[in-house]
Write a protein that holds these residues in place. Structure first.
Motif, short mmCIF file in Angstrom:
data_model
loop_
_atom_site.label_atom_id
_atom_site.label_comp_id
_atom_site.label_asym_id
_atom_site.label_seq_id
_atom_site.Cartn_x
_atom_site.Cartn_y
_atom_site.Cartn_z
N LEU A 162 8.10 21.96 -20.73
CA LEU A 162 8.05 21.53 -19.39
C LEU A 162 7.83 22.47 -18.26
CD1 LEU A 162 10.64 18.64 -19.62
CD2 LEU A 162 7.96 18.25 -19.73
N GLY A 163 8.19 23.57 -18.58
CA GLY A 163 8.07 24.69 -17.67
C GLY A 163 9.28 24.96 -16.68
N TYR A 164 10.73 24.50 -17.44
CA TYR A 164 11.74 25.01 -16.61
C TYR A 164 12.54 26.03 -17.41
CZ TYR A 164 10.85 20.56 -14.17
OH TYR A 164 10.07 19.64 -13.45
N ASP A 165 13.40 26.80 -16.60
CA ASP A 165 14.24 27.74 -17.47
C ASP A 165 15.23 27.00 -18.12
OD1 ASP A 165 16.08 29.68 -17.83
OD2 ASP A 165 16.41 30.28 -15.80
N PRO A 166 15.38 27.28 -19.34
CA PRO A 166 16.28 26.63 -20.26
C PRO A 166 17.72 26.67 -19.89
CG PRO A 166 15.28 28.38 -21.40
CD PRO A 166 14.42 28.30 -20.16
N GLU A 167 17.96 27.92 -19.39
CA GLU A 167 19.16 28.25 -18.55
C GLU A 167 19.81 27.00 -18.05
OE1 GLU A 167 21.36 30.91 -19.80
OE2 GLU A 167 19.71 31.01 -21.07
N ARG A 168 18.69 26.44 -17.11
CA ARG A 168 19.35 25.20 -16.23
C ARG A 168 19.67 24.22 -17.08
NH1 ARG A 168 14.11 24.69 -12.44
NH2 ARG A 168 15.63 23.07 -11.51
N LEU A 169 19.44 23.94 -18.32
CA LEU A 169 20.04 22.82 -19.12
C LEU A 169 21.14 23.40 -19.97
CD1 LEU A 169 17.71 20.86 -21.35
CD2 LEU A 169 20.05 21.51 -21.99
N MET A 170 22.39 22.73 -19.72
CA MET A 170 23.58 22.97 -20.52
C MET A 170 23.89 21.76 -21.33
SD MET A 170 24.87 25.10 -17.31
CE MET A 170 24.66 23.42 -16.09
N VAL A 171 24.55 22.18 -22.39
CA VAL A 171 25.25 21.09 -23.21
C VAL A 171 26.40 21.43 -23.43
CG1 VAL A 171 24.99 20.05 -25.30
CG2 VAL A 171 22.66 20.70 -24.22
N ARG A 172 27.43 20.40 -23.45
CA ARG A 172 28.83 20.90 -23.73
C ARG A 172 29.18 19.77 -25.11
NH1 ARG A 172 28.16 24.88 -22.39
NH2 ARG A 172 29.68 26.34 -21.14
N LEU A 173 29.52 20.16 -26.09
CA LEU A 173 29.71 19.20 -27.25
C LEU A 173 31.18 18.84 -27.21
CD1 LEU A 173 27.74 20.57 -29.88
CD2 LEU A 173 27.16 18.82 -28.40
N VAL A 174 31.77 17.59 -27.30
CA VAL A 174 33.01 17.30 -27.29
C VAL A 174 33.23 16.60 -28.63
CG1 VAL A 174 34.76 15.44 -26.44
CG2 VAL A 174 33.10 16.47 -24.91
N GLN A 175 34.35 17.31 -29.43
CA GLN A 175 34.74 16.78 -30.61
C GLN A 175 35.67 15.52 -30.72
OE1 GLN A 175 34.22 17.71 -33.67
NE2 GLN A 175 33.17 19.82 -33.42
N PHE A 176 35.44 14.60 -31.84
CA PHE A 176 36.23 13.45 -31.73
C PHE A 176 37.85 13.59 -31.73
CE2 PHE A 176 32.03 12.43 -33.47
CZ PHE A 176 31.55 11.88 -32.40
N ALA A 177 38.54 12.69 -31.36
CA ALA A 177 40.01 12.69 -31.26
C ALA A 177 40.22 11.96 -32.54
CB ALA A 177 40.57 12.18 -29.91
N ILE A 178 41.23 12.31 -33.24
CA ILE A 178 41.80 11.47 -34.48
C ILE A 178 43.30 10.88 -33.81
CG2 ILE A 178 42.84 11.46 -36.35
CD1 ILE A 178 40.95 13.84 -37.25
N LEU A 179 43.37 9.58 -33.81
CA LEU A 179 44.35 8.78 -33.23
C LEU A 179 45.55 8.88 -34.39
CD1 LEU A 179 43.21 5.82 -31.24
CD2 LEU A 179 43.80 8.19 -30.58
N TYR A 180 46.81 9.26 -33.90
CA TYR A 180 47.90 9.04 -34.76
C TYR A 180 48.98 8.12 -34.07
CZ TYR A 180 46.53 12.88 -37.85
OH TYR A 180 45.94 13.87 -38.81
N ARG A 181 49.45 7.16 -34.87
CA ARG A 181 50.94 6.84 -34.11
C ARG A 181 52.03 7.30 -34.97
NH1 ARG A 181 50.36 1.94 -31.81
NH2 ARG A 181 48.45 1.37 -32.69
N GLY A 182 52.59 8.22 -34.52
CA GLY A 182 53.59 8.96 -35.16
C GLY A 182 53.07 9.82 -36.41
#
Length: 600
Positions: A399-419
């Motif tokens: 599209l003509g934009y500097d790719p540095e301007r697009l940033m992605v952060r990935l979030v891992q899933f959380a596993i729930l525990y009850r004790g």
RNA sequence: GGGGAUAUAGCUCAGUUGGAUAGAGCACGGCCCUUCUAAGGCUGUGGUCGAGGGUUCGAAUCCUUCUAUCCCCGCCA
């Protein structure tokens, strides 16, 4: 350059920066007398020491300059020490180890931060980001096909904290939720509601295996029925006529549900079909908005995907790619040559039947973001989306934009525990734990804190029992309790008939000489750099960990030194210090979306 | 098969410009309430930083190979 003016105050430069300045002078002096080559470009690093015996700050400058200077590091360090300008910040310096220069700072210069905190209050530590690029943070953006579950919760807590941190660091931020209100899943949803509505009207049918089966679908159907009666009821034989059989009957579930969607549209007309589609969308979206807002997560913009297609943004984006020469046709499909930018394979953007793909919408949305004037766009995605990064970066460049301007952060899933017990999380069966259930059980504060206490890309275990426990084991309560303790001291102070004399306290900070007091003051002085680093690296866990340490330092101090004592000057100094701690705890907790209670 | 993430104390995790003796909480010992909330504090035990090689004054951190676990790799949405 390092001075910046805010509404509240002129920044006091961080101690580190001032020490770097002293070192720079020493380096210049050695350049002048020929000890160092005249073209030396020193990279002056001043770091926090890990061990108190090494002083407050240390620099490895002699180690890094030893080679260009052709000098032994310790010898060079000695020369630098000799050339170091006098400063009343510095108590003493030491040459240590292989050539480190250790700086011991005077109590008075560190303790000055207490006055700064009490003056700046909620502004303390803010506004120090190096870049003030206008940034959009898009997060959660779950399909409005059902309630948010605990997986979305981590993205919500993380995204909200990142946005708040950036804002605190002085970066203009907008928070946005991309509403996927177009596409096949939404049609499946609308049709599911209509089928439940038909049941409500008395029809008997086998619900499609691929439909949405949650209880909320019945509720929406009932609401439509209450409002419109049975005017959208259709003869069930007519509805099911010539529909290919579902999977359990040996057919294809996708073909089955698609046929039902087409039948719904045909029998209801655009307006009638829209009633169900919109009822589902509005109801679920309202639920999501309510859920997030209750979680302290707020947006400036809820951006509709449908808007992109209806106002021509998708066509416009594809035209841009076409003009830039990155589209080609093959077997009737229109492709984006993303491999030109390192993607694994090229991607279809428009199918032979004329329908644009989901990816085409994503490209249009990206273009739209930049056209709205954002310097940077930050996407927060679940870790399962990492495969999309390459194609989005490719689209950005095409599209003509500097790719540095697009940033992605990935979030891992959380596993729930009850004790010890690991909670099953099956989306398929619809038995997933919703975010609302989690909030109800654990409380917003613990949820918000626990979600961001680990690095986003770390898999995390979320223990419900720990999050609920009201003991020092639970870091949220531990930190909140530190805040409440200061408030309690203030209450007791009043009951004792003493008033907190802030001016006296500030004038007597020099009396705060115990190890606990010095540790606490030092910790408070680190808040601005922690906040800035956490914001710039999009890592709120740094702040969470800092608050835990700060609370620890405060509790240690509280336990070792009594504040409500007869001696007025020391009493005022101690109360003043604890007020400063309270302020910073409050500031930090607020940034993480956690309450700072005055009483537990 | 290709790509990505993760691997640090018994457990959960920090360690973010490569720095000095690798830290915290929990768990497990010991100690501290006539004292502002003990909802707290102090203290001890506990490590081959997954494994091997490399870069350099110096590596948990950078490079490389390998191993284990998880995730992704559709004209889906």
């Amino acid at each position: 350059m390092l001075f910046e003016v805010t509404l509240h105050s002129v920044f006091i430069r961080l101690m580190k920066e001032q020490i770097a300045q002293l070192i720079a002078s020493a380096v210049d002096a050695l350049k002048a007398d020929g000890t160092l080559p005249g073209d030396t470009q020193p990279n002056i690093m001043v770091e926090n020491t890990r061990d108190k015996s090494h002083g407050d700050f240390a620099s490895n400058i002699a180690l890094t300059l030893a080679k260009p200077a052709r000098r032994n590091p310790r010898e060079l360090a000695q020369a630098l020490l000799a050339a170091l300008p006098q400063s009343d910040l510095i108590e003493k310096t030491e040459l240590a180890g292989p050539g480190f220069i250790n700086f011991f700072v005077t109590q008075a210069s560190t303790a000055a931060v207490v006055g700064q905190i009490l003056t700046e209050q909620t502004a303390f530590g803010r506004g120090r980001a190096a870049s003030k690029a206008r940034t959009q943070v898009e997060f959660v953006s779950a399909n409005p096909t059902g309630p948010l579950h605990v997986g979305h919760g981590r993205g919500a807590a993380y995204g909200a904290s990142v946005a708040d941190l950036l804002e605190a660091a002085g970066v203009p931020v907008e928070r946005e939720y991309y509403v996927n209100d177009a596409g096949r899943q939404m049609n499946i949803l609308g049709t599911s509601v209509w089928l439940r509505y038909l049941e409500k009207c008395g029809a008997e049918l086998t619900f499609p295996s691929n439909g949405y089966k949650g209880a909320y679908i019945h509720d929406i159907a009932a609401a439509v029925f209450d409002q419109h009666g049975d005017q959208y009821n259709r003869d069930i034989a007519q509805v099911m006529a010539n529909i290919p059989v579902d999977e359990p009957q040996g057919g294809d579930k996708e073909v089955h549900i698609d046929a039902l969607i087409e039948r719904a549209k045909a029998l209801l007309g655009d307006a009638g079909y829209g009633i169900f589609f919109n009822a589902a969308l509005d109801s679920i979206l309202a639920d999501i908005q309510d859920d997030l807002s209750g979680f302290g997560v707020n947006y400036q913009e809820w951006f509709s995907e449908r808007g992109l297609t209806s106002n021509g943004d998708v066509d416009s984006a594809l035209n841009t790619l076409q003009e830039n020469g990155y589209l080609f046709e093959k077997e009737g499909n229109l492709w984006f040559r993303s491999t030109d930018f390192g993607d694994d394979k090229d991607r279809v953007v428009r199918r032979a039947n004329g329908a644009t793909t989901y990816f085409a919408s994503d490209i249009a949305y990206l273009k739209n973001k930049f056209e709205r004037g954002f310097d940077k766009v930050l996407y927060i995605w679940g870790a399962d989306h990492h495969g999309y990064i390459a194609r989005m970066k490719a689209a950005c460049q095409a599209l003509g934009y500097d790719p540095e301007r697009l940033m992605v952060r990935l979030v891992q899933f959380a596993i729930l525990y009850r004790g010890e017990e690991r909670l099953a999380m099956s989306t398929r069966s619809g038995s997933f734990v919703t975010l609302r259930e989690l909030r109800d059980e654990v409380g917003n504060d613990a949820c918000r804190f626990f979600y961001v206490t680990r690095k986003a890309e770390q898999h995390m275990d979320f223990d419900l029992e720990l999050a609920k426990s009201e003991s020092k084991d639970n870091p949220v309560y531990y930190i909140q309790y530190a805040h409440a303790r200061v408030c309690s001291v203030q209450r007791k102070l009043k009951e004792s008939g003493w008033a907190w004399d802030k001016e006296s306290g500030l004038a007597n900070l020099a009396l705060l000489n115990t190890e606990h007091e010095k540790d606490l003051i030092t910790k408070l002085s680190k808040y601005p750099e922690v906040l800035t680093a956490a914001a710039e690296s999009y890592e709120p866990h740094m702040l969470a960990n800092y608050l835990r340490e700060l609370a620890n330092d405060f509790h240690s101090y509280y336990n070792a030194n009594k504040m409500l004592i007869e001696e007025a000057e020391l009493r005022n100094a101690r109360v003043t210090l604890s007020e400063a701690a309270r302020q910073v705890l409050n500031n930090g907790l607020t940034l993480l979306g956690v309450n700072a209670p005055e009483q537990m």
